[in-house]
Design an enzyme around this catalytic site. Structure first.
Site, mmCIF file in Angstrom:
data_model
loop_
_atom_site.group_PDB
_atom_site.id
_atom_site.type_symbol
_atom_site.label_atom_id
_atom_site.label_comp_id
_atom_site.label_asym_id
_atom_site.label_seq_id
_atom_site.Cartn_x
_atom_site.Cartn_y
_atom_site.Cartn_z
ATOM 1 N N ALA A 207 -17.163 -38.842 -83.021
ATOM 2 C CA ALA A 207 -16.769 -40.193 -83.427
ATOM 3 C C ALA A 207 -16.154 -40.944 -82.252
ATOM 4 C CB ALA A 207 -15.758 -40.113 -84.566
ATOM 5 N N HIS B 241 -16.838 -42.670 -94.264
ATOM 6 C CA HIS B 241 -17.841 -41.890 -93.524
ATOM 7 C C HIS B 241 -17.569 -40.394 -93.676
ATOM 8 C CE1 HIS B 241 -20.398 -44.540 -90.818
ATOM 9 N NE2 HIS B 241 -19.690 -45.410 -91.511
ATOM 10 N N ALA C 299 -15.076 -44.169 -82.746
ATOM 11 C CA ALA C 299 -14.180 -45.167 -83.341
ATOM 12 C C ALA C 299 -12.743 -44.667 -83.333
ATOM 13 C CB ALA C 299 -14.601 -45.465 -84.778
ATOM 14 N N GLU D 129 -13.112 -36.472 -82.267
ATOM 15 C CA GLU D 129 -12.809 -37.879 -82.024
ATOM 16 C C GLU D 129 -12.772 -38.095 -80.518
ATOM 17 O OE1 GLU D 129 -9.316 -39.044 -84.177
ATOM 18 O OE2 GLU D 129 -10.181 -38.405 -86.096
ATOM 19 N N LYS E 41 -28.063 -47.114 -90.288
ATOM 20 C CA LYS E 41 -28.204 -46.286 -89.079
ATOM 21 C C LYS E 41 -27.463 -44.958 -89.200
ATOM 22 C CE LYS E 41 -26.116 -49.162 -86.388
ATOM 23 N NZ LYS E 41 -25.702 -50.189 -87.347
#
Length: 177
Positions: A43, A59, A45, A71, A24
């Site tokens: 992001a 990544h 995460a 982020e 993905k």
């Protein structure tokens, strides 16, 4: 792609879904880079342990230095509004965002609805990655079932407002919408 009722300058909302390690993110990166301008990686995460730090580093290395990185574990709408007018934005990933919302005890349903209302008004492209979590067995505990159900509702909501939806299996995209 311009849908009926969309602003003339709007490019696309693309939802890319699939299972874990299906390809993905790689597919979403390719789609994002196909748009003009410098791509923005949003992001969701957080590097809370060594394993996640390693995943994030891999990544980043794969994407290279051409990307602008933000982020944003919780405030996706704000990040999308702040990055308007530039290159395409890649949100990776919505299911981590949902998990962050649940752990922060925020009203995930309200947050999903708000983002779904904002997406059609944005001008710069938005590519969103999400996990399909409903293809396996029914989880054996209430928290896991709550998460699975919330993810299913969230994915349906964003698929409904997306111009395109792809399902990735074994690195191969299948166009659903």
């Amino acid at each position: 792609m311009i849908s009926a009722g969309r602003q003339e300058t709007f490019m696309a909302v693309i939802l890319i879904t699939g299972g874990a390690r299906s390809g993905k993110s790689r597919r979403a990166e390719t789609r994002t880079q196909a748009f003009p301008g410098r791509p923005v990686y949003i992001a969701t995460a957080e590097a809370l342990d060594a394993e996640m730090e390693d995943r994030i580093a891999k990544h980043r290395a794969r994407r290279g230095a051409d990307w602008i990185e933000r982020e944003v574990p919780l405030d996706l709408v704000q990040a999308l509004v702040e990055t308007e007018g530039g290159g395409a934005r890649l949100v990776d990933c919505l299911t981590l965002w949902l998990s962050n919302l649940l752990h922060s005890e925020r009203d995930w349903s309200r947050e999903v609805t708000h983002l779904a209302e904002v997406l059609p008004r944005l001008r710069s492209p938005v590519i969103m990655v999400t996990n399909e979590v409903g293809l396996g067995i029914v989880p054996d505990n209430a928290l896991a079932r709550t998460y699975r159900d919330a993810a299913g509702i969230m994915n349906q909501t964003f698929a409904g407002v997306a111009d395109e939806v792809e399902f990735v299996v074994a690195g191969l995209p299948m166009k659903l919408k």
